[in-house]
Write a protein that holds these residues in place. Structure first.
Motif, PDB file in Angstrom:
ATOM      1  N   GLN A 795      -1.037   7.587  -1.411  1.00  0.00           N
ATOM      2  CA  GLN A 795      -0.944   6.180  -1.018  1.00  0.00           C
ATOM      3  C   GLN A 795      -0.157   5.962   0.264  1.00  0.00           C
ATOM      4  O   GLN A 795      -0.541   5.150   1.099  1.00  0.00           O
ATOM      5  CB  GLN A 795      -0.329   5.387  -2.165  1.00  0.00           C
ATOM      6  CG  GLN A 795      -1.212   5.406  -3.397  1.00  0.00           C
ATOM      7  CD  GLN A 795      -0.889   4.304  -4.343  1.00  0.00           C
ATOM      8  OE1 GLN A 795       0.285   4.014  -4.571  1.00  0.00           O
ATOM      9  NE2 GLN A 795      -1.902   3.693  -4.908  1.00  0.00           N
ATOM     10  N   LYS A 798      -2.337   6.652   3.121  1.00  0.00           N
ATOM     11  CA  LYS A 798      -3.287   5.559   3.348  1.00  0.00           C
ATOM     12  C   LYS A 798      -2.630   4.437   4.140  1.00  0.00           C
ATOM     13  O   LYS A 798      -3.201   3.909   5.097  1.00  0.00           O
ATOM     14  CB  LYS A 798      -3.788   5.009   2.011  1.00  0.00           C
ATOM     15  CG  LYS A 798      -4.771   5.934   1.319  1.00  0.00           C
ATOM     16  CD  LYS A 798      -5.241   5.351   0.003  1.00  0.00           C
ATOM     17  CE  LYS A 798      -6.295   6.264  -0.613  1.00  0.00           C
ATOM     18  NZ  LYS A 798      -6.432   6.052  -2.050  1.00  0.00           N
ATOM     19  N   LYS A 820       2.015  -2.295  -3.039  1.00  0.00           N
ATOM     20  CA  LYS A 820       0.757  -2.134  -3.776  1.00  0.00           C
ATOM     21  C   LYS A 820       0.026  -3.464  -3.730  1.00  0.00           C
ATOM     22  O   LYS A 820       0.603  -4.513  -4.003  1.00  0.00           O
ATOM     23  CB  LYS A 820       1.055  -1.771  -5.222  1.00  0.00           C
ATOM     24  CG  LYS A 820       1.975  -0.570  -5.316  1.00  0.00           C
ATOM     25  CD  LYS A 820       1.440   0.385  -6.328  1.00  0.00           C
ATOM     26  CE  LYS A 820       2.281   1.644  -6.323  1.00  0.00           C
ATOM     27  NZ  LYS A 820       1.551   2.755  -6.919  1.00  0.00           N
ATOM     28  N   THR A 821      -1.256  -3.382  -3.397  1.00  0.00           N
ATOM     29  CA  THR A 821      -2.023  -4.612  -3.213  1.00  0.00           C
ATOM     30  C   THR A 821      -3.286  -4.602  -4.060  1.00  0.00           C
ATOM     31  O   THR A 821      -3.683  -3.576  -4.593  1.00  0.00           O
ATOM     32  CB  THR A 821      -2.435  -4.783  -1.733  1.00  0.00           C
ATOM     33  OG1 THR A 821      -3.101  -3.591  -1.312  1.00  0.00           O
ATOM     34  CG2 THR A 821      -1.219  -5.023  -0.864  1.00  0.00           C
ATOM     35  N   THR A 822      -3.907  -5.758  -4.138  1.00  0.00           N
ATOM     36  CA  THR A 822      -5.107  -5.888  -4.966  1.00  0.00           C
ATOM     37  C   THR A 822      -6.378  -5.573  -4.193  1.00  0.00           C
ATOM     38  O   THR A 822      -7.456  -5.589  -4.763  1.00  0.00           O
ATOM     39  CB  THR A 822      -5.202  -7.325  -5.532  1.00  0.00           C
ATOM     40  OG1 THR A 822      -4.979  -8.239  -4.451  1.00  0.00           O
ATOM     41  CG2 THR A 822      -4.167  -7.557  -6.614  1.00  0.00           C
ATOM     42  N   ASN A 823      -6.267  -5.273  -2.917  1.00  0.00           N
ATOM     43  CA  ASN A 823      -7.478  -4.948  -2.147  1.00  0.00           C
ATOM     44  C   ASN A 823      -8.029  -3.574  -2.547  1.00  0.00           C
ATOM     45  O   ASN A 823      -7.414  -2.853  -3.332  1.00  0.00           O
ATOM     46  CB  ASN A 823      -7.216  -5.031  -0.637  1.00  0.00           C
ATOM     47  CG  ASN A 823      -6.206  -3.982  -0.171  1.00  0.00           C
ATOM     48  OD1 ASN A 823      -5.727  -3.184  -0.964  1.00  0.00           O
ATOM     49  ND2 ASN A 823      -5.892  -4.012   1.103  1.00  0.00           N
ATOM     50  N   GLY A 826      -5.763  -0.530  -2.291  1.00  0.00           N
ATOM     51  CA  GLY A 826      -4.643  -0.531  -3.239  1.00  0.00           C
ATOM     52  C   GLY A 826      -3.273  -0.566  -2.604  1.00  0.00           C
ATOM     53  O   GLY A 826      -2.283  -0.794  -3.286  1.00  0.00           O
ATOM     54  N   VAL A 827      -3.188  -0.320  -1.305  1.00  0.00           N
ATOM     55  CA  VAL A 827      -1.889  -0.364  -0.619  1.00  0.00           C
ATOM     56  C   VAL A 827      -2.018  -0.998   0.765  1.00  0.00           C
ATOM     57  O   VAL A 827      -3.103  -1.042   1.346  1.00  0.00           O
ATOM     58  CB  VAL A 827      -1.311   1.053  -0.410  1.00  0.00           C
ATOM     59  CG1 VAL A 827      -0.910   1.680  -1.699  1.00  0.00           C
ATOM     60  CG2 VAL A 827      -2.279   1.935   0.355  1.00  0.00           C
ATOM     61  N   GLU A 837      -1.122 -10.811  -1.463  1.00  0.00           N
ATOM     62  CA  GLU A 837      -1.983  -9.682  -1.833  1.00  0.00           C
ATOM     63  C   GLU A 837      -1.352  -8.745  -2.845  1.00  0.00           C
ATOM     64  O   GLU A 837      -1.985  -7.807  -3.306  1.00  0.00           O
ATOM     65  CB  GLU A 837      -2.299  -8.832  -0.595  1.00  0.00           C
ATOM     66  CG  GLU A 837      -2.731  -9.592   0.615  1.00  0.00           C
ATOM     67  CD  GLU A 837      -2.802  -8.676   1.827  1.00  0.00           C
ATOM     68  OE1 GLU A 837      -3.831  -8.017   1.998  1.00  0.00           O
ATOM     69  OE2 GLU A 837      -1.809  -8.606   2.578  1.00  0.00           O
ATOM     70  N   ASP A 839      -0.101  -6.668  -5.851  1.00  0.00           N
ATOM     71  CA  ASP A 839      -0.637  -6.413  -7.179  1.00  0.00           C
ATOM     72  C   ASP A 839       0.505  -6.394  -8.196  1.00  0.00           C
ATOM     73  O   ASP A 839       1.128  -5.364  -8.443  1.00  0.00           O
ATOM     74  CB  ASP A 839      -1.377  -5.071  -7.176  1.00  0.00           C
ATOM     75  CG  ASP A 839      -2.139  -4.829  -8.468  1.00  0.00           C
ATOM     76  OD1 ASP A 839      -1.797  -5.488  -9.485  1.00  0.00           O
ATOM     77  OD2 ASP A 839      -3.045  -3.993  -8.467  1.00  0.00           O
ATOM     78  N   LYS A 842       0.704  -3.742 -11.153  1.00  0.00           N
ATOM     79  CA  LYS A 842       1.165  -2.401 -10.799  1.00  0.00           C
ATOM     80  C   LYS A 842       2.693  -2.329 -10.842  1.00  0.00           C
ATOM     81  O   LYS A 842       3.278  -1.342 -11.289  1.00  0.00           O
ATOM     82  CB  LYS A 842       0.679  -2.033  -9.392  1.00  0.00           C
ATOM     83  CG  LYS A 842      -0.781  -1.605  -9.328  1.00  0.00           C
ATOM     84  CD  LYS A 842      -0.910  -0.130  -9.710  1.00  0.00           C
ATOM     85  CE  LYS A 842      -2.256   0.458  -9.301  1.00  0.00           C
ATOM     86  NZ  LYS A 842      -3.435  -0.276  -9.742  1.00  0.00           N
TER      87      LYS A 842
END
Length: 881
Positions: A795, A798, A820-823, A826-827, A837, A839, A842
């Motif tokens: 992650q 990324k 950590k995001t909901t797209n 994920g990050v 955004e 999450d 998580k």
DNA sequence: ATCTATGGCAAGCCGA
DNA sequence: TCGGCTTGCCAT
């Protein structure tokens, strides 16, 4: 910029060409001022009353070894050239006749002579005849395709740098004082009186004579006064074309706009380059700071050179890769003659013609220094984070990029960098400078190398020095490997070379009155007590084969003392029985206590690495059976100790490598165990610490211990890992605080209630998106160049890739802050993310796993707490609307 | 030219 | 979906 450079002219007579270029440039830009830039010439004296050797080098011009000595009186460097006609050489097992017959050897342009020499071959335990091949210069021995070492089938001691070879042959004690008498180098008298030596020897009455001889050596080195070295910290600031990019020091395209110099006498200077459109600014610098303005960059360089030619020690933070490299290339770009630049650039180093350049980035980067000398106080490697962790002060925060700063802001920023760089060597009564000098004395390494190289070089050098002292042939790495073979034990972790330590299964729950016993430096003790060394393990004697190691087919020599056993053992004894005790001795003046603390710290650094290098293929005396013998004996020791404790009726709740955690033992039980260890294992087991209570889950290397004073030891738990989000760390610490207040078993109820509240509040804040992005950020280090992540894309990589797309430069060692995001990915890096955004789920998972590590033992249930929390959060939201 | 060791955990990746 | 593998961080 000049259109023609030295490189594209492709000639060898640099000097002539430079003159020509200079004249050309003068004609173009005339009139051009030339600043006084003297060419450095070392001055030699043939009489000096006392000076400390800081460095040794090869002087190509005179083809001799040279020394840089620090005179504490004049506080200057003095130079001395060898007058003993010492020459470079390597060894061969061929006879003089055989060597003479080799084509191109005696006819080699650098060849001088062949000499028959006797050496002791430790691998075979016998005296042998070798031939010394002597040459005019080091490059004739090795370093070229045509060098002598390439012409013979097998060369020994041919890869030792010449100045090290000289150090070993002269038995030169780096860091120690010498005199120059009528041109000769003479060791300064031993400052220790006979009485003092006897007193020290009395401490080691029970030791073997060989060990005592070493202890005598060490204490002579340690008791000799350590000079305070005159030094200056230097830092430069450069404009850059692209804001996010660090200017390339090899190109050196942009002007040096500021330089700061802060010295050990309190002198502080900032040199600024006048530029168009730059404002004065409003910041006030302290009145003692010399702020100097220059219209000409060349004049600034001239001033820098003066400083580099004045101070015996020059400190930088990353000067090897940036500051000094930039200065050098910038000077070349401006058409300054190479001989006027007092910097000697190597591929990776920047040395000085006059003094010693210490790049503190390299030194603080050293893992052993990080862990053992500074107990992992800093984990990030920027000047800012190291300084914050050690000194409590960081860099000046910048709101604007450097090129746009006003003069006063730029000056303050630049000055601060040099100030903290100097302070890194000054704090705690010059701890770092002393540590460096003590380590030089033990390892016999020059200051430049010691501060740049790792423990394996330190120990190698120390071992080589002893080999030469005793006329031992320094073995070739492949000969050790061939003679001793590989490791036979199988590692627990896949891919490792041999089996390591034992971790005792923890007993989950809360245990009151836990005594932690451990072996004082277990591995060095094992090396000492069991006579472990590359030559003693699996030795050639038949009669030694019965002297086996528990759990391994290996045996250890009974006939001869092993060299590393003696060296490491005596260093261990010196630390444990002398300096550790004296460092804590309140009857001594504090400055002495301080010094002794530095010495014991230095020894700790070296000792803790001593076993590791034996198992490192990169170490020149690499010996896998030796490394696995150490851990095998370690496993035996802890296993027997656990068994014995149980036999004494003590409950062992945990143990790791060299320690056992005993539940509420009586003092007599503990004493029995300590006595048994001394008697049966020959090793000192001691009480390391006592916990009021300790909390264990079923996980190894994960626990929490509370001291009688309420302080809490946290080991391995998620809540203390560097990379986890700040909000989690805070909540975790609140829980720790609650646990620290618990006095007795009945006190847990209150703590548990507090912990429930902590977790609930945290949960609510998460759900309510009350935390900032910074609070939520995970901070993970980039462990290697981004392109090398080929097997998986973690992650943080990324997130880093997104930053690269946004134009940011990411390199090894950078720490990526991401949420950590909901797209789909994920990050997102914090810089690019928005709070919407995030999450949340998580993060709830993170909260859960962090606390559950401790909840098991406390009989708390995360789900249950959340159950209540969900209702409360509903009500809370309801009230809100 | 440079590089101390192994054991253990959490989290996530990725192919079967 | 499972399980082995990679990665980072920590204990000793």
């Amino acid at each position: 910029m000049r259109a023609r450079t030295l490189e594209n002219l492709n000639v060898t007579n640099y000097e002539a060409v430079e003159e020509e270029l200079f004249t050309e440039q003068q004609e173009r830009d005339a009139p051009l001022k030339r600043w006084e830039m003297p060419v450095f010439k070392a001055e030699y004296t043939d009489s000096l009353s006392q000076a400390y050797v800081l460095s040794v080098y090869y002087d190509g011009e005179s083809r001799r070894a040279g020394l840089k000595l620090y005179d504490p009186e004049t506080r200057k460097i003095h130079f001395w050239l060898d007058n003993t006609r010492h020459l470079p050489y390597c060894l061969s097992d061929l006879s003089i006749d055989e060597l003479t017959a080799i084509d191109g050897l005696t006819g080699h342009p650098g060849f001088i002579e062949l000499q028959a020499v006797k050496k002791y071959d430790a691998l075979e335990d016998r005296e042998i005849e070798m031939t010394k091949i002597v040459a005019k210069d080091p490059l004739s021995i090795g370093g070229r395709r045509s060098s002598i070492r390439e012409k013979i089938p097998k060369a020994w001691e041919a890869r030792i740098r010449y100045y090290d070879c000289y150090t070993f042959d002269r038995q030169l004690l780096l860091g120690m004082p010498y005199k120059i008498v009528k041109g000769d180098l003479v060791a300064d008298e031993d400052t220790l009186t006979r009485e003092a030596k006897d007193k020290i020897q009395n401490l080691f009455a029970g030791e073997a004579p060989e060990v005592r001889a070493y202890i005598d050596q060490w204490s002579t080195l340690f008791q000799c006064p350590i000079p305070s070295l005159r030094r200056v910290a230097v830092d430069i600031e450069v404009t850059s074309a692209v804001e996010t990019r660090v200017p390339d020091p090899r190109e050196a395209m942009n002007p040096i706009i500021a330089t700061s110099m802060v010295d050990s006498d309190g002198g502080r200077r900032v040199l600024l380059l006048r530029r168009e459109g730059v404002e004065e600014g409003t910041r006030r610098l302290p009145s003692d700071v010399d702020v100097e303005y220059y219209d000409d960059e060349e004049a600034i360089l001239a001033e820098i050179f003066k400083v580099l030619l004045e101070y015996p020690v020059v400190l930088t933070f990353n000067g090897d890769d940036f500051d000094l490299r930039y200065i050098y290339h910038r000077a070349m770009n401006l058409g300054i003659r190479r001989e006027s630049i007092p910097i000697v650039l190597g591929e990776r180093f920047a040395h000085l013609t006059y003094g010693i350049h210490v790049d503190l980035y390299k030194f603080f980067f050293n893992r052993s220094i990080q862990i053992y000398a500074f107990s992992q106080k800093y984990t990030e490697l920027s000047l800012d984070s190291v300084a914050k962790a050690i000194l409590g002060v960081g860099k000046v925060e910048l709101a604007t990029p450097i090129p746009q700063l006003s003069y006063s802001d730029l000056a303050a920023y630049c000055l601060n960098d040099s100030e903290i760089t100097l302070q890194l060597t000054s704090f705690d009564d010059e701890l770092v400078m002393k540590l460096i000098q003590v380590m030089m004395r033990i390892t016999k390494m020059r200051m430049e190398d010691l501060t740049r190289q790792g423990v394996s070089s330190w120990i190698r050098n120390l071992m080589y020095f002893e080999h030469r002292r005793l006329s031992y042939l320094i073995p070739r790495s492949d000969d050790i490997l061939e003679s001793k073979g590989k490791a036979t034990s199988e590692a627990i972790i896949k891919g490792k070379k041999f089996k390591g330590a034992i971790v005792v299964e923890p007993k989950p729950g809360i245990h009151f009155n836990v005594n932690v016993l451990d072996f004082a430096s277990l591995y060095p003790s094992i090396i000492k007590v069991h006579n472990l060394s590359y030559e003693t393990i699996l030795c050639t004697h038949k009669q030694c084969r019965t002297n086996t190691i528990p759990g391994l087919p290996h045996w250890i020599c009974k006939e001869r003392k092993g060299l590393s056993s003696l060296i490491i053992g005596s260093l261990r004894d010196t630390r444990v029985k002398m300096y550790k005790k004296m460092a804590k001795d309140r009857s001594l003046p504090t400055n002495l206590q301080n010094l002794y603390n530095v010495i014991q710290l230095t020894l700790k650094v070296l000792l803790n690495a001593s076993y590791g290098v034996m198992g490192a293929a990169s170490f020149n005396l690499y010996c896998p059976p030796l490394a696995e013998a150490v851990t095998a004996i370690g496993r035996y020791a802890i296993t027997k100790t656990v068994e014995k404790a149980n036999a004494f009726g003590i409950e062992v709740v945990y143990g790791d490598t060299d320690s056992v955690f005993l539940k509420a033992p009586t003092p007599s039980q503990v004493n029995e165990l300590l006595g048994w260890s001394e008697e049966e294992l020959g090793m000192e087991l001691e009480i390391d610490k006592v916990y009021r209570y300790a909390v264990f889950s079923h996980l190894k290397k994960n626990y929490l211990g509370v001291y009688p004073d309420g302080k809490v030891d946290i080991k391995g738990l998620m809540g203390k890992k560097r990379h986890i989000p700040a909000f989690l760390k805070r909540s975790f610490m609140e829980m720790v605080e609650a646990l620290g207040d618990v006095q007795s078993p009945s006190g847990f109820e209150e703590a548990k209630q507090r912990i429930r509240d902590v977790v609930r509040t945290c949960y609510k804040s998460l759900k309510g998106k009350a935390y900032s992005l910074d609070d939520l950020a995970l901070k993970v280090m980039i462990g290697k160049p981004l392109r090398r992540y080929v097997k998986t894309t973690p992650q943080h990589v990324k997130a880093a890739n997104l930053l690269v797309e946004a134009g940011q430069e990411i390199k090894t060692g950078d720490i990526i802050s991401f949420v950590k995001t909901t797209n789909a990915l994920g990050v997102k890096p914090v810089q690019l993310a928005s709070i919407r955004e995030v999450d949340v789920n998580k993060y709830v998972e993170y909260l859960k796993s962090t606390f559950e590590q401790v909840f098991d033992a406390l009989d708390l249930d995360f789900q249950e707490i959340m159950g209540i929390s969900k209702l409360e959060s509903f009500l809370w939201n309801y009230e809100d609307t």
